[in-house]
Structures are given as C-alpha cells and as structure tokens.
Design a protein around this motif. Structure first.
Motif, PDB file in Angstrom:
ATOM      1  N   MET A  55       0.781  -1.182   0.293  1.00  0.00           N
ATOM      2  CA  MET A  55       0.271  -0.035  -0.188  1.00  0.00           C
ATOM      3  C   MET A  55       0.871   1.463  -0.086  1.00  0.00           C
ATOM      4  N   PHE A  79     -14.000   4.658   0.937  1.00  0.00           N
ATOM      5  CA  PHE A  79     -14.130   3.783   1.628  1.00  0.00           C
ATOM      6  C   PHE A  79     -15.242   3.293   0.785  1.00  0.00           C
ATOM      7  N   VAL A 111     -10.364   1.946  -1.249  1.00  0.00           N
ATOM      8  CA  VAL A 111      -9.687   1.058  -0.749  1.00  0.00           C
ATOM      9  C   VAL A 111     -11.780   0.110  -0.498  1.00  0.00           C
ATOM     10  N   ARG A 136      -7.794  -2.148   5.415  1.00  0.00           N
ATOM     11  CA  ARG A 136      -7.424  -2.672   4.191  1.00  0.00           C
ATOM     12  C   ARG A 136      -5.983  -1.662   3.741  1.00  0.00           C
ATOM     13  N   LEU A 137      -6.364  -0.285   5.036  1.00  0.00           N
ATOM     14  CA  LEU A 137      -5.002   0.773   4.488  1.00  0.00           C
ATOM     15  C   LEU A 137      -4.783   0.873   5.562  1.00  0.00           C
TER      16      LEU A 137
END
Length: 73
Positions: free
Chosen positions: A1, A45, A16, A21-22
């Motif tokens: 990332m 998101f 995202v 997940r970030l």
C-alpha cells in the motif's frame, strides 16, 4: 500500500474496499487519511460508504462514523 500512496497526486482518489485494508491501527489510518487529504488526494472507503475529500471541510459526523468504524474493524 505504501508504494501505491507514493504515486498519488493532487486530484487523485484512493479507493479502498474496507477501512482495515489501509492501515494496521486507528492512529496510522487517521494519519494516512490526513496526509493524503493535505496532499490533495481524496480517500474513499467502499464498504463503509465514507469519502474524505481533499481540501474540503469534511462532515464531522462522517469523521465520527469513520472513527467508530475503526474501533469495530
């Protein structure tokens, strides 16, 4: 990332799928979103249906929901 973030420029949008997940922590995630917004990058998101626009005064309710979502992620 981290590599993807390096290539983002003003006017870009980072999409995202899910908040977690970030980043691995709430603090890191908040810092990443703030850093990208200051750089002129929007962050969206998808699952949580939250978007942070660069250069905009983001809705404080949206920010609250973002932080609540982080504690449950």
């Amino acid at each position: 990332m981290k590599e993807a973030i390096k290539f983002l420029d003003k006017g870009d949008t980072l999409i995202v799928i899910k908040i977690y997940r970030l980043a691995r922590s709430i603090i890191d995630l908040n810092n990443i979103v703030k850093e990208l917004n200051l750089k002129g990058v929007n962050v969206r998101f998808l699952k949580e249906n939250i978007e942070f626009q660069a250069g905009e005064n983001n809705n404080s309710l949206q920010t609250l929901l973002f932080n609540i979502e982080l504690t449950g992620a």
